[in-house]
Design a protein around this motif. Structure first.
Motif, PDB file in Angstrom:
ATOM      1  N   LEU A  79       0.801  -1.218   0.000  1.00 35.57           N
ATOM      2  CA  LEU A  79       0.000   0.000   0.000  1.00 35.57           C
ATOM      3  C   LEU A  79       0.835   1.270   0.000  1.00 35.57           C
ATOM      4  O   LEU A  79       0.342   2.344  -0.359  1.00 35.57           O
ATOM      5  CB  LEU A  79      -0.947   0.006   1.202  1.00 35.57           C
ATOM      6  CG  LEU A  79      -1.974  -1.124   1.248  1.00 35.57           C
ATOM      7  CD1 LEU A  79      -2.971  -0.888   2.383  1.00 35.57           C
ATOM      8  CD2 LEU A  79      -2.707  -1.266  -0.079  1.00 35.57           C
ATOM      9  N   GLY A  80       2.088   1.187   0.429  1.00 34.34           N
ATOM     10  CA  GLY A  80       2.936   2.375   0.418  1.00 34.34           C
ATOM     11  C   GLY A  80       2.482   3.427   1.417  1.00 34.34           C
ATOM     12  O   GLY A  80       1.965   3.117   2.490  1.00 34.34           O
ATOM     13  N   THR A  81       2.648   4.679   1.047  1.00 37.99           N
ATOM     14  CA  THR A  81       2.380   5.787   1.983  1.00 37.99           C
ATOM     15  C   THR A  81       1.026   6.455   1.770  1.00 37.99           C
ATOM     16  O   THR A  81       0.627   7.319   2.558  1.00 37.99           O
ATOM     17  CB  THR A  81       3.475   6.860   1.854  1.00 37.99           C
ATOM     18  OG1 THR A  81       3.510   7.340   0.501  1.00 37.99           O
ATOM     19  CG2 THR A  81       4.831   6.277   2.228  1.00 37.99           C
ATOM     20  N   ASP A  82       0.313   6.075   0.712  1.00 36.51           N
ATOM     21  CA  ASP A  82      -0.981   6.699   0.425  1.00 36.51           C
ATOM     22  C   ASP A  82      -2.074   6.040   1.269  1.00 36.51           C
ATOM     23  O   ASP A  82      -2.921   5.298   0.776  1.00 36.51           O
ATOM     24  CB  ASP A  82      -1.297   6.579  -1.066  1.00 36.51           C
ATOM     25  CG  ASP A  82      -2.594   7.292  -1.441  1.00 36.51           C
ATOM     26  OD1 ASP A  82      -3.019   8.180  -0.660  1.00 36.51           O
ATOM     27  OD2 ASP A  82      -3.185   6.949  -2.484  1.00 36.51           O
ATOM     28  N   SER A 170     -13.282  -6.481  -3.711  1.00 44.28           N
ATOM     29  CA  SER A 170     -11.942  -5.918  -3.535  1.00 44.28           C
ATOM     30  C   SER A 170     -10.944  -7.016  -3.199  1.00 44.28           C
ATOM     31  O   SER A 170      -9.816  -7.017  -3.708  1.00 44.28           O
ATOM     32  CB  SER A 170     -11.955  -4.851  -2.433  1.00 44.28           C
ATOM     33  OG  SER A 170     -12.356  -5.396  -1.190  1.00 44.28           O
ATOM     34  N   TYR A 171     -11.344  -7.961  -2.375  1.00 42.98           N
ATOM     35  CA  TYR A 171     -10.473  -9.087  -2.042  1.00 42.98           C
ATOM     36  C   TYR A 171     -10.303  -9.994  -3.260  1.00 42.98           C
ATOM     37  O   TYR A 171      -9.194 -10.446  -3.560  1.00 42.98           O
ATOM     38  CB  TYR A 171     -11.065  -9.869  -0.873  1.00 42.98           C
ATOM     39  CG  TYR A 171     -10.250 -11.062  -0.432  1.00 42.98           C
ATOM     40  CD1 TYR A 171      -9.316 -10.930   0.587  1.00 42.98           C
ATOM     41  CD2 TYR A 171     -10.416 -12.315  -1.010  1.00 42.98           C
ATOM     42  CE1 TYR A 171      -8.567 -12.017   1.012  1.00 42.98           C
ATOM     43  CE2 TYR A 171      -9.675 -13.402  -0.598  1.00 42.98           C
ATOM     44  CZ  TYR A 171      -8.755 -13.256   0.408  1.00 42.98           C
ATOM     45  OH  TYR A 171      -8.012 -14.339   0.817  1.00 42.98           O
ATOM     46  N   GLY A 172     -11.387 -10.242  -3.967  1.00 45.62           N
ATOM     47  CA  GLY A 172     -11.310 -11.083  -5.155  1.00 45.62           C
ATOM     48  C   GLY A 172     -10.450 -10.481  -6.235  1.00 45.62           C
ATOM     49  O   GLY A 172      -9.803 -11.186  -7.007  1.00 45.62           O
ATOM     50  N   THR A 173     -10.389  -9.160  -6.289  1.00 41.63           N
ATOM     51  CA  THR A 173      -9.604  -8.480  -7.310  1.00 41.63           C
ATOM     52  C   THR A 173      -8.116  -8.458  -6.981  1.00 41.63           C
ATOM     53  O   THR A 173      -7.279  -8.774  -7.819  1.00 41.63           O
ATOM     54  CB  THR A 173     -10.106  -7.035  -7.488  1.00 41.63           C
ATOM     55  OG1 THR A 173     -11.462  -7.069  -7.937  1.00 41.63           O
ATOM     56  CG2 THR A 173      -9.244  -6.265  -8.482  1.00 41.63           C
ATOM     57  N   GLY A 174      -7.777  -8.064  -5.755  1.00 42.24           N
ATOM     58  CA  GLY A 174      -6.370  -7.877  -5.429  1.00 42.24           C
ATOM     59  C   GLY A 174      -5.942  -8.431  -4.087  1.00 42.24           C
ATOM     60  O   GLY A 174      -4.903  -8.025  -3.563  1.00 42.24           O
ATOM     61  N   GLY A 175      -6.738  -9.348  -3.527  1.00 42.44           N
ATOM     62  CA  GLY A 175      -6.347  -9.998  -2.289  1.00 42.44           C
ATOM     63  C   GLY A 175      -6.381  -9.076  -1.083  1.00 42.44           C
ATOM     64  O   GLY A 175      -7.069  -8.047  -1.059  1.00 42.44           O
ATOM     65  N   ALA A 176      -5.599  -9.445  -0.068  1.00 44.29           N
ATOM     66  CA  ALA A 176      -5.623  -8.751   1.210  1.00 44.29           C
ATOM     67  C   ALA A 176      -5.291  -7.265   1.079  1.00 44.29           C
ATOM     68  O   ALA A 176      -5.927  -6.415   1.705  1.00 44.29           O
ATOM     69  CB  ALA A 176      -4.647  -9.421   2.171  1.00 44.29           C
ATOM     70  N   ALA A 177      -4.288  -6.936   0.284  1.00 44.95           N
ATOM     71  CA  ALA A 177      -3.859  -5.541   0.171  1.00 44.95           C
ATOM     72  C   ALA A 177      -4.980  -4.657  -0.367  1.00 44.95           C
ATOM     73  O   ALA A 177      -5.205  -3.545   0.131  1.00 44.95           O
ATOM     74  CB  ALA A 177      -2.623  -5.438  -0.722  1.00 44.95           C
ATOM     75  N   CYS A 178      -5.694  -5.133  -1.387  1.00 46.58           N
ATOM     76  CA  CYS A 178      -6.791  -4.327  -1.951  1.00 46.58           C
ATOM     77  C   CYS A 178      -7.981  -4.269  -1.001  1.00 46.58           C
ATOM     78  O   CYS A 178      -8.696  -3.261  -0.963  1.00 46.58           O
ATOM     79  CB  CYS A 178      -7.210  -4.898  -3.301  1.00 46.58           C
ATOM     80  SG  CYS A 178      -6.027  -4.528  -4.631  1.00 46.58           S
ATOM     81  N   ALA A 179      -8.193  -5.320  -0.229  1.00 47.21           N
ATOM     82  CA  ALA A 179      -9.262  -5.294   0.772  1.00 47.21           C
ATOM     83  C   ALA A 179      -8.962  -4.240   1.827  1.00 47.21           C
ATOM     84  O   ALA A 179      -9.844  -3.458   2.214  1.00 47.21           O
ATOM     85  CB  ALA A 179      -9.423  -6.667   1.414  1.00 47.21           C
ATOM     86  N   VAL A 180      -7.721  -4.201   2.304  1.00 49.70           N
ATOM     87  CA  VAL A 180      -7.332  -3.196   3.295  1.00 49.70           C
ATOM     88  C   VAL A 180      -7.458  -1.797   2.699  1.00 49.70           C
ATOM     89  O   VAL A 180      -7.975  -0.874   3.340  1.00 49.70           O
ATOM     90  CB  VAL A 180      -5.893  -3.442   3.791  1.00 49.70           C
ATOM     91  CG1 VAL A 180      -5.416  -2.273   4.662  1.00 49.70           C
ATOM     92  CG2 VAL A 180      -5.817  -4.739   4.578  1.00 49.70           C
ATOM     93  N   LYS A 181      -7.002  -1.631   1.468  1.00 48.49           N
ATOM     94  CA  LYS A 181      -7.077  -0.320   0.806  1.00 48.49           C
ATOM     95  C   LYS A 181      -8.526   0.144   0.701  1.00 48.49           C
ATOM     96  O   LYS A 181      -8.828   1.323   0.936  1.00 48.49           O
ATOM     97  CB  LYS A 181      -6.462  -0.425  -0.585  1.00 48.49           C
ATOM     98  CG  LYS A 181      -6.413   0.891  -1.367  1.00 48.49           C
ATOM     99  CD  LYS A 181      -5.301   1.776  -0.881  1.00 48.49           C
ATOM    100  CE  LYS A 181      -5.099   2.968  -1.797  1.00 48.49           C
ATOM    101  NZ  LYS A 181      -3.999   3.841  -1.349  1.00 48.49           N
ATOM    102  N   THR A 182      -9.437  -0.757   0.364  1.00 53.11           N
ATOM    103  CA  THR A 182     -10.850  -0.405   0.237  1.00 53.11           C
ATOM    104  C   THR A 182     -11.439  -0.018   1.577  1.00 53.11           C
ATOM    105  O   THR A 182     -12.174   0.973   1.692  1.00 53.11           O
ATOM    106  CB  THR A 182     -11.634  -1.572  -0.374  1.00 53.11           C
ATOM    107  OG1 THR A 182     -11.094  -1.887  -1.662  1.00 53.11           O
ATOM    108  CG2 THR A 182     -13.104  -1.222  -0.532  1.00 53.11           C
ATOM    109  N   VAL A 183     -11.129  -0.780   2.625  1.00 53.98           N
ATOM    110  CA  VAL A 183     -11.642  -0.464   3.961  1.00 53.98           C
ATOM    111  C   VAL A 183     -11.127   0.896   4.421  1.00 53.98           C
ATOM    112  O   VAL A 183     -11.882   1.702   4.974  1.00 53.98           O
ATOM    113  CB  VAL A 183     -11.254  -1.568   4.965  1.00 53.98           C
ATOM    114  CG1 VAL A 183     -11.550  -1.129   6.396  1.00 53.98           C
ATOM    115  CG2 VAL A 183     -12.015  -2.846   4.653  1.00 53.98           C
TER     116      VAL A 183
END
Length: 381
Positions: A79-82, A170-183
């Motif tokens: 996720l980096g710094t954003d 979001s999880y189906g698209t990019g796994g855990a990282a995208c789920a966290v980003k969406t939340v």
């Protein structure tokens, strides 16, 4: 719960399986029962972490065996710094996900084809207040329509933003990282940690515990989740527990919201059960529980060792079911599609602002929102 060290039981026990994370597209409010795909639970990796504390870490082979069980995802690197700024007030936010997998042991439990799909079946934000004496848990309905932000998965793959899509995609698209980003995009809260549990791991965990006791206030019959319970007190084995937290057509209005209410009641019962484990179990059983728990979970890299997980879980040991307030993210049924829900923005803002300030969630935040009509169907005993 109290952290305690147990001797090497001498019988490592090569039980349990790891499973890839696959899933299904959720069905929504007043939908016909699904014919093949099933739902999983996350309820609760928090408790699984607690079992690691109870089982102890030991030394030598036991430590390395449990450590090798853990699977991790480097959320911070992906996720980096954003991201939202960490609020330094002594609180912690943990995103707990349950994965609905279509392969390995999960395929057998869930039914359907091994079709390469993946969904987060259950999502809970666990907010641990300063002092770690109480917590609020906010469930996010998988059927919620959201704007998914652009994200990068743990393998470095980039995924475009998407408008008005279901949250669990979001999880189906990019796994855990995208789920966290969406939340984090939805809430404005930084997730300090990530924990995930899968189908087969959850079922085995309940069986290793010796079952979990719940009381149903009325009968629940749902052939889709293979659940058949009369009204009364039951000690659920792993298969029954999985059926209970997956059912949505046996109670309430048949929506995901009703299923969430059952899950929240079961989580409280499970927490109560785990808090009593150390009182009667042998070192061998404690080791087996820790072995199952560490095989069942995937964590963020900051929790990716037994020492880190034990330290984290030790901070939760004073929080029992009575110190947990569990709510559902404020939503309303989508007027354009009764199978979906949308965020009630003004009320959800009350929830996120309260958690950001490390304050209790106000009662007004959930008044007048969609509920699923399954409240008090299941009580912990």
């Amino acid at each position: 719960m109290s952290a305690q060290s147990t001797p090497d039981p001498g019988i490592p026990g090569e039980t349990g399986t790891t499973s890839s994370r696959r899933g299904t597209t959720a069905k929504g409010h007043r939908r016909k029962p699904p014919t093949g795909r099933r739902r999983a639970l996350t309820a609760t990796v928090w408790t699984a972490a607690g079992i690691v504390v109870l089982g102890g870490t030991g030394a030598g082979y036991v430590y390395f065996k449990l450590n090798d069980n853990l699977k991790t995802v480097d959320i911070n690197q992906a996720l980096g710094t954003d991201r939202p700024v960490k609020v330094d007030n002594g609180s912690e936010n943990i995103l707990v996900l349950g994965s609905d997998s279509r392969s390995g042991g999960n395929k057998k439990l869930g039914g359907g084809a091994d079709d390469g799909s993946a969904r987060s079946d259950t999502a809970m934000i666990v907010h641990v207040y300063e002092g770690h004496k109480k917590a609020s848990v906010v469930s996010i309905p998988r059927d919620t329509l959201v704007d998914r932000p652009e994200c990068t998965d743990a393998q470095g793959g980039a995924h475009r933003a998407a408008h008005n899509v279901m949250f669990n995609e979001s999880y189906g698209t990019g796994g855990a990282a995208c789920a966290v980003k969406t939340v984090e995009s939805i809430t404005g809260l930084r997730m300090d940690h990530y924990l995930e549990v899968d189908f087969s791991g959850f079922q085995k965990l309940i069986d290793d515990l010796g079952g979990v006791q719940v009381t149903t206030t009325r009968a629940i019959h749902d052939p889709n989740s293979h659940l058949n319970l009369g009204a009364g007190t039951h000690t659920l084995d792993g298969q029954q527990a999985l059926g209970l937290v997956r059912t949505r057509h046996g109670v309430g209005d048949g929506s995901d919201l009703g299923r969430i209410q059952l899950q929240q009641a079961f989580v409280k019962a499970l927490v109560n059960q785990v808090r009593q484990v150390g009182l009667f179990t042998s070192p061998k059983k404690l080791y087996d529980l820790a072995d199952t728990a560490t095989k069942a979970v995937t964590t963020d890299s900051d929790l990716g060792s037994v020492n880190s997980l034990v330290s984290f879980a030790g901070g939760l040991k004073g929080i029992g079911a009575s110190q947990m307030r569990m709510v559902t993210m404020p939503v309303q049924y989508d007027t354009a599609d009764a199978n979906r829900v949308v965020v009630d923005e003004s009320k959800a803002k009350q929830v996120w602002n309260a958690l950001k300030a490390d304050l209790p969630i106000p009662a007004s935040a959930t008044e007048g929102t969609a509920t699923g009509e399954a409240k008090d169907v299941v009580n912990s005993s």
